[in-house]
Design a protein around this motif. Structure first.
Motif, PDB file in Angstrom:
ATOM      1  N   GLN A  45       0.669  -1.081   0.033  1.00 48.65           N
ATOM      2  CA  GLN A  45       0.198   0.275  -0.029  1.00 48.65           C
ATOM      3  C   GLN A  45       0.984   1.072   0.128  1.00 48.65           C
ATOM      4  O   GLN A  45       0.764   2.203  -0.768  1.00 48.65           O
ATOM      5  CB  GLN A  45      -0.874  -0.028   1.289  1.00 48.65           C
ATOM      6  CG  GLN A  45      -1.771   1.144   1.357  1.00 48.65           C
ATOM      7  CD  GLN A  45      -2.942   1.108   0.218  1.00 48.65           C
ATOM      8  OE1 GLN A  45      -3.387   0.128  -0.369  1.00 48.65           O
ATOM      9  NE2 GLN A  45      -3.310   2.403  -0.184  1.00 48.65           N
ATOM     10  N   GLN A  46       1.764   1.200   0.902  1.00 51.90           N
ATOM     11  CA  GLN A  46       2.836   2.379   0.790  1.00 51.90           C
ATOM     12  C   GLN A  46       3.727   2.581  -0.551  1.00 51.90           C
ATOM     13  O   GLN A  46       3.849   3.550  -0.944  1.00 51.90           O
ATOM     14  CB  GLN A  46       3.791   2.154   2.143  1.00 51.90           C
ATOM     15  CG  GLN A  46       3.114   2.449   3.296  1.00 51.90           C
ATOM     16  CD  GLN A  46       4.359   2.203   4.295  1.00 51.90           C
ATOM     17  OE1 GLN A  46       5.244   1.677   4.235  1.00 51.90           O
ATOM     18  NE2 GLN A  46       4.223   2.701   5.668  1.00 51.90           N
ATOM     19  N   VAL A  47       3.900   1.392  -1.034  1.00 55.72           N
ATOM     20  CA  VAL A  47       4.733   1.414  -2.370  1.00 55.72           C
ATOM     21  C   VAL A  47       3.770   2.243  -3.480  1.00 55.72           C
ATOM     22  O   VAL A  47       4.134   3.048  -4.172  1.00 55.72           O
ATOM     23  CB  VAL A  47       5.010  -0.038  -2.810  1.00 55.72           C
ATOM     24  CG1 VAL A  47       5.649   0.144  -4.121  1.00 55.72           C
ATOM     25  CG2 VAL A  47       6.215  -0.271  -1.758  1.00 55.72           C
ATOM     26  N   SER A  48       2.394   1.889  -3.490  1.00 62.37           N
ATOM     27  CA  SER A  48       1.615   2.344  -4.177  1.00 62.37           C
ATOM     28  C   SER A  48       1.304   3.746  -4.122  1.00 62.37           C
ATOM     29  O   SER A  48       1.187   4.576  -5.258  1.00 62.37           O
ATOM     30  CB  SER A  48       0.125   1.776  -4.438  1.00 62.37           C
ATOM     31  OG  SER A  48      -0.533   1.878  -3.085  1.00 62.37           O
ATOM     32  N   VAL A  54       5.351  10.083  -6.753  1.00 65.88           N
ATOM     33  CA  VAL A  54       6.286  10.283  -7.726  1.00 65.88           C
ATOM     34  C   VAL A  54       5.885  10.782  -8.947  1.00 65.88           C
ATOM     35  O   VAL A  54       6.238  11.723  -9.650  1.00 65.88           O
ATOM     36  CB  VAL A  54       7.112   9.093  -7.969  1.00 65.88           C
ATOM     37  CG1 VAL A  54       8.009   9.133  -9.127  1.00 65.88           C
ATOM     38  CG2 VAL A  54       8.070   8.812  -6.662  1.00 65.88           C
ATOM     39  N   ALA A  55       4.496  10.369  -9.443  1.00 65.79           N
ATOM     40  CA  ALA A  55       3.986  10.561 -10.638  1.00 65.79           C
ATOM     41  C   ALA A  55       3.440  11.997 -10.597  1.00 65.79           C
ATOM     42  O   ALA A  55       3.586  12.868 -11.496  1.00 65.79           O
ATOM     43  CB  ALA A  55       2.951   9.600 -10.891  1.00 65.79           C
TER      44      ALA A  55
END
Length: 103
Positions: A45-48, A54-55
């Motif tokens: 979840q944190q990665v997403s 970043v986007a």
């Protein structure tokens, strides 16, 4: 003699290729196992959320860069117009007035 090297040379090259393929397979498997071990306890979840951040940052930097490019283009256009006007003013100084002539 040539037959000997042709036959056994080909076999030796084939065996060498086989050993190289096995070594590459073992190396790839070790890398995959290392990767799996490193992401085992990862919170996806944190990665997403981080990828979304970043986007957003990328989009903001692109907008900023576009604004900078537009500003530079405007300043270049102003400089060209100013140089053109200075050139016209300099050329208008070369014009001589006709005195005492008939029209």
């Amino acid at each position: 003699m040539v037959n000997f090297f042709g036959t056994y040379g080909g076999l030796l090259c084939g065996f060498g290729g086989f050993l190289t393929a096995i070594a590459a397979l073992l190396y790839a498997r070790a890398r995959v196992a290392e990767f799996q071990k490193s992401v085992r306890d990862l919170d996806w979840q944190q990665v997403s959320e981080l990828s979304l951040d970043v986007a957003k940052l990328k989009k903001a930097s692109q907008k900023w860069q576009n604004n900078v490019n537009a500003q530079e283009k405007v300043s270049q256009k102003d400089m060209l117009e100013r140089a053109y006007m200075e050139n016209l003013i300099a050329q208008s100084g070369n014009v001589k007035q006709i005195k005492g002539g008939e029209f």
